[in-house]
Design an enzyme around this catalytic site. Structure first.
Site, mmCIF file in Angstrom:
data_model
loop_
_atom_site.group_PDB
_atom_site.id
_atom_site.type_symbol
_atom_site.label_atom_id
_atom_site.label_comp_id
_atom_site.label_asym_id
_atom_site.label_seq_id
_atom_site.Cartn_x
_atom_site.Cartn_y
_atom_site.Cartn_z
ATOM 1 N N PRO A 73 -9.548 6.654 -15.916
ATOM 2 C CA PRO A 73 -10.670 7.412 -15.361
ATOM 3 C C PRO A 73 -12.005 6.864 -15.899
ATOM 4 C CG PRO A 73 -9.026 8.901 -16.327
ATOM 5 C CD PRO A 73 -8.636 7.502 -16.709
ATOM 6 N N VAL A 74 -12.999 6.762 -15.022
ATOM 7 C CA VAL A 74 -14.281 6.205 -15.482
ATOM 8 C C VAL A 74 -15.127 7.288 -16.153
ATOM 9 C CG1 VAL A 74 -14.423 4.267 -13.872
ATOM 10 C CG2 VAL A 74 -15.313 6.481 -13.185
ATOM 11 N N SER A 113 -12.883 2.656 -19.978
ATOM 12 C CA SER A 113 -12.579 1.918 -18.745
ATOM 13 C C SER A 113 -13.373 0.607 -18.615
ATOM 14 C CB SER A 113 -12.755 2.849 -17.542
ATOM 15 O OG SER A 113 -13.703 2.408 -16.664
ATOM 16 N N ALA A 151 -11.923 -2.090 -20.904
ATOM 17 C CA ALA A 151 -10.588 -2.518 -20.474
ATOM 18 C C ALA A 151 -10.681 -3.463 -19.279
ATOM 19 C CB ALA A 151 -9.737 -1.301 -20.137
ATOM 20 N N ASP A 196 -14.524 0.351 -28.541
ATOM 21 C CA ASP A 196 -13.694 0.205 -27.345
ATOM 22 C C ASP A 196 -13.121 -1.208 -27.243
ATOM 23 O OD1 ASP A 196 -14.692 2.717 -26.991
ATOM 24 O OD2 ASP A 196 -15.175 2.474 -24.877
#
Ligand code: PMV
Length: 318
Positions: free
Chosen positions: A101-102, A108, A111, A152
């Protein structure tokens, strides 16, 4: 030439949000039940130099050279080219899809960059090593977020839990999970910008510095203990630490009735512990569950109004 595919997981903060803004450590872990994926396919019949980018999830279909230089996807491909000093890539199509999910704290953007950088470098015949993939993704994160913490790109590239202190790149430390554990990630469905909860905590800290510093110290201690439990194979002990961390986040004023409701439902259904994750007020909560009752708790969260409930095993060999 066969298509070259690469994928990357999502991430979630396990402990330490908000206190991390004030120099205390936080812990983030990969989320394997969601993935970003990039597939590069040679297009020998396409005009030389044609690089077609297809990202159906975001409605994007364009030639690489039509995208602005600072578009995250273009910047990722250019970053790989620059690294190898390659001016032109053989004609190809890059298909990007993602189930992450953004804008929900699940990483996101990083990734997608990581999956694309890996697939493109493999396509060029020179797979980039993890350190280079991570630093390239960090550069792209700057385009998304201005001043990313580096968490992240690190969690997702190395696919390991990370212990980190903001602003200290050498204090982003990946570490191993001695025994895997299962997490549920429940989405309240309520959009809540991280910037506003961060601003509110700052107001609280300015008004009552001693009180907030004490919260941050306690959260920092919980985070250090959590790392130790993960490294020494006692993940079941994380539950009580999650509950204690959530109580402090409530004191800081960043929980909400919707988060508290889902957290209560998870605990009553048998979770070992639960807390909000990320900025708070909305967004996601996480619960530590035993494999035997994970599905039942997942259903309980859905019945209690969670928009989506992901299940992920941290530390499982992927
Ligand atoms: O939800 P995320 O992954 O964007 O995390 C926000 C974490 C905060 O500590 C609340 C803010 C920050 O910048 O660290």
């Amino acid at each position: 030439m066969p298509a070259i595919a690469s994928s990357a997981p999502g991430k979630i903060i396990l402990f330490g949000e908000h206190a991390v803004v004030y120099g205390r450590p936080a812990l983030a872990v990969p989320v394997h039940s969601v993935q970003a994926r990039a597939v590069v396919r040679a297009m020998p019949l396409a005009p030389q130099g044609s690089v077609q980018i297809e990202a159906p999830d975001i409605g994007l279909s364009a030639e690489l050279n039509e995208l602005p230089e600072d578009h995250p996807l273009a910047a990722t491909v250019h970053g790989v080219q620059k690294h190898f000093g390659v001016r032109r890539i053989p004609a190809c199509k890059i298909l990007i899809t993602s189930t992450i999910p953004v804008a929900s704290g699940l990483g996101s953007g990083a990734a997608v960059s990581i999956a694309v950088a890996r697939a493109v470098s493999n396509f060029l015949g020179h797979p980039l090593d993890d350190d280079r993939i991570s630093s390239l993704a960090f550069e792209i994160e700057k385009l998304h977020h201005g001043t990313p913490s580096g968490v992240d790109n690190t969690v997702i590239t190395y696919d390991l839990p990370v212990f980190f202190i903001k602003g200290s790149p050498n204090l982003i430390q990946p570490f191993h999970v001695a025994l895997p554990f299962t997490l549920l990630i429940g989405d309240t469905g309520i959009a809540s910008p991280t910037s506003s909860t961060v601003a509110d905590v700052r107001k609280g800290w300015e008004a009552e510095p001693a009180r907030f510093e004490a919260y941050f110290d306690q959260v920092g201690e919980i985070t250090r203990q959590a790392r130790e439990k993960i490294e020494t194979g006692q993940p079941e002990r994380l539950g009580e630490l999650m509950d204690a961390n959530h109580a402090l986040l409530e004191e800081m004023g960043v929980s909400s009735p919707a988060l508290d409701h889902l957290i209560r439902v998870a605990r009553e259904a048998g979770a070992l512990g639960a807390k909000l994750s990320g900025g708070g007020r909305g967004g996601n909560m996480i619960a530590l569950v035993g494999p035997e009752n994970a599905s039942r708790i997942q259903e309980a969260l859905k019945s209690a109004g969670a928009r989506q409930v992901l299940m992920t095993e941290v530390g499982a060999v992927s």
